[in-house]
Design a protein around this motif. Structure first.
Motif, mmCIF file in Angstrom:
data_model
loop_
_atom_site.group_PDB
_atom_site.id
_atom_site.type_symbol
_atom_site.label_atom_id
_atom_site.label_comp_id
_atom_site.label_asym_id
_atom_site.label_seq_id
_atom_site.Cartn_x
_atom_site.Cartn_y
_atom_site.Cartn_z
ATOM 1 N N ASN A 178 0.805 -1.218 0.000
ATOM 2 C CA ASN A 178 0.000 0.000 0.000
ATOM 3 C C ASN A 178 0.842 1.274 0.000
ATOM 4 O O ASN A 178 0.294 2.378 0.075
ATOM 5 C CB ASN A 178 -0.951 -0.005 1.201
ATOM 6 C CG ASN A 178 -2.111 -0.942 0.978
ATOM 7 O OD1 ASN A 178 -2.946 -0.720 0.129
ATOM 8 N ND2 ASN A 178 -2.162 -2.026 1.750
ATOM 9 N N GLY A 179 2.159 1.137 -0.083
ATOM 10 C CA GLY A 179 3.032 2.301 -0.188
ATOM 11 C C GLY A 179 3.273 3.025 1.128
ATOM 12 O O GLY A 179 3.770 4.138 1.140
ATOM 13 N N ILE A 180 2.970 2.363 2.250
ATOM 14 C CA ILE A 180 3.100 2.981 3.568
ATOM 15 C C ILE A 180 4.493 2.735 4.143
ATOM 16 O O ILE A 180 5.030 3.549 4.877
ATOM 17 C CB ILE A 180 2.015 2.436 4.529
ATOM 18 C CG1 ILE A 180 0.613 2.566 3.912
ATOM 19 C CG2 ILE A 180 2.096 3.085 5.888
ATOM 20 C CD1 ILE A 180 0.188 3.964 3.565
ATOM 21 N N VAL A 181 5.067 1.588 3.805
ATOM 22 C CA VAL A 181 6.380 1.173 4.297
ATOM 23 C C VAL A 181 7.215 0.761 3.095
ATOM 24 O O VAL A 181 6.680 0.259 2.098
ATOM 25 C CB VAL A 181 6.218 -0.015 5.290
ATOM 26 C CG1 VAL A 181 7.510 -0.737 5.527
ATOM 27 C CG2 VAL A 181 5.631 0.467 6.593
ATOM 28 N N GLU A 182 8.511 0.993 3.180
ATOM 29 C CA GLU A 182 9.410 0.498 2.138
ATOM 30 C C GLU A 182 10.501 -0.339 2.783
ATOM 31 O O GLU A 182 10.822 -0.145 3.952
ATOM 32 C CB GLU A 182 10.005 1.635 1.313
ATOM 33 C CG GLU A 182 10.864 2.594 2.094
ATOM 34 C CD GLU A 182 11.282 3.802 1.284
ATOM 35 O OE1 GLU A 182 10.806 3.985 0.150
ATOM 36 O OE2 GLU A 182 12.098 4.582 1.810
ATOM 37 N N ARG A 183 11.008 -1.264 2.017
ATOM 38 C CA ARG A 183 12.095 -2.109 2.515
ATOM 39 C C ARG A 183 13.334 -1.828 1.687
ATOM 40 O O ARG A 183 13.246 -1.555 0.497
ATOM 41 C CB ARG A 183 11.705 -3.582 2.487
ATOM 42 C CG ARG A 183 11.494 -4.148 1.121
ATOM 43 C CD ARG A 183 10.788 -5.499 1.096
ATOM 44 N NE ARG A 183 11.481 -6.558 1.734
ATOM 45 C CZ ARG A 183 12.326 -7.396 1.159
ATOM 46 N NH1 ARG A 183 12.615 -7.261 -0.112
ATOM 47 N NH2 ARG A 183 12.897 -8.354 1.831
ATOM 48 N N GLU A 184 14.457 -1.910 2.370
ATOM 49 C CA GLU A 184 15.737 -1.678 1.701
ATOM 50 C C GLU A 184 16.696 -2.769 2.140
ATOM 51 O O GLU A 184 16.838 -3.037 3.331
ATOM 52 C CB GLU A 184 16.283 -0.307 2.097
ATOM 53 C CG GLU A 184 17.609 0.024 1.468
ATOM 54 C CD GLU A 184 18.135 1.366 1.941
ATOM 55 O OE1 GLU A 184 19.372 1.532 1.902
ATOM 56 O OE2 GLU A 184 17.351 2.220 2.354
ATOM 57 N N VAL A 185 17.330 -3.390 1.161
ATOM 58 C CA VAL A 185 18.337 -4.391 1.473
ATOM 59 C C VAL A 185 19.593 -3.643 1.883
ATOM 60 O O VAL A 185 20.090 -2.783 1.164
ATOM 61 C CB VAL A 185 18.610 -5.320 0.268
ATOM 62 C CG1 VAL A 185 19.733 -6.292 0.584
ATOM 63 C CG2 VAL A 185 17.337 -6.052 -0.118
ATOM 64 N N VAL A 186 20.096 -3.986 3.074
ATOM 65 C CA VAL A 186 21.267 -3.322 3.629
ATOM 66 C C VAL A 186 22.490 -4.164 3.290
ATOM 67 O O VAL A 186 22.501 -5.374 3.510
ATOM 68 C CB VAL A 186 21.129 -3.177 5.168
ATOM 69 C CG1 VAL A 186 22.357 -2.521 5.753
ATOM 70 C CG2 VAL A 186 19.875 -2.394 5.511
ATOM 71 N N SER A 187 23.489 -3.531 2.742
ATOM 72 C CA SER A 187 24.729 -4.241 2.394
ATOM 73 C C SER A 187 25.511 -4.513 3.661
ATOM 74 O O SER A 187 26.212 -3.653 4.180
ATOM 75 C CB SER A 187 25.571 -3.406 1.432
ATOM 76 O OG SER A 187 24.867 -3.187 0.255
ATOM 77 N N SER A 188 25.341 -5.684 4.158
ATOM 78 C CA SER A 188 26.091 -6.117 5.340
ATOM 79 C C SER A 188 26.212 -7.626 5.283
ATOM 80 O O SER A 188 25.613 -8.269 4.452
ATOM 81 C CB SER A 188 25.381 -5.668 6.619
ATOM 82 O OG SER A 188 24.127 -6.308 6.720
#
Length: 125
Positions: free
Chosen positions: A70-80
């Motif tokens: 629904n565009g309320i939260v976004e996820r980001e892959v963290v380079s670790s």
């Protein structure tokens, strides 16, 4: 009742199916808890699990997916190492803060009346 330009009676509360579906998806128990955490700071999945101990892994995953859809939260892959995913509230998600605060203020202001109504209802049984 006088009509507005969209043909509805002024003051009429009308919730369309699309609105109901959206509200069910973003204002449920776990979504509000997740949003409460993400309004403070971005979090990894396990940070959210620790912050909301009653939620199951399955429910949290489902909640995050709905909020992301629904565009309320976004996820980001963290380079670790190991690779991790961080969740953050979107600008659209931030716009929900005020309406949710208004609902919470209403609930706080009317809680004594609500509690009286509940007791009266329960006493009927």
């Amino acid at each position: 009742m006088p009509e507005t330009e969209n043909g509805r009676a002024s003051g009429e509360l009308r919730i369309e199916n699309a609105h109901r579906e959206l509200l069910d998806q973003v204002l449920d128990k776990w979504s509000l808890s997740v949003l409460n955490e993400l309004c403070e700071r971005p979090c990894r999945f396990n940070d959210l699990r620790r912050a909301i101990p009653a939620v199951t892994q399955k429910s949290l995953t489902s909640t995050l997916r709905r909020l992301e859809r629904n565009g309320i939260v976004e996820r980001e892959v963290v380079s670790s190492r190991p690779v991790a995913v961080e969740y953050r509230i979107t600008p659209l998600g931030k716009t929900m803060r005020r309406p949710v605060d208004v609902l919470l203020e209403w609930a706080t202001a009317h809680m004594p009346e609500i509690e009286r109504a509940r007791r009266a209802f329960d006493d009927l049984d």
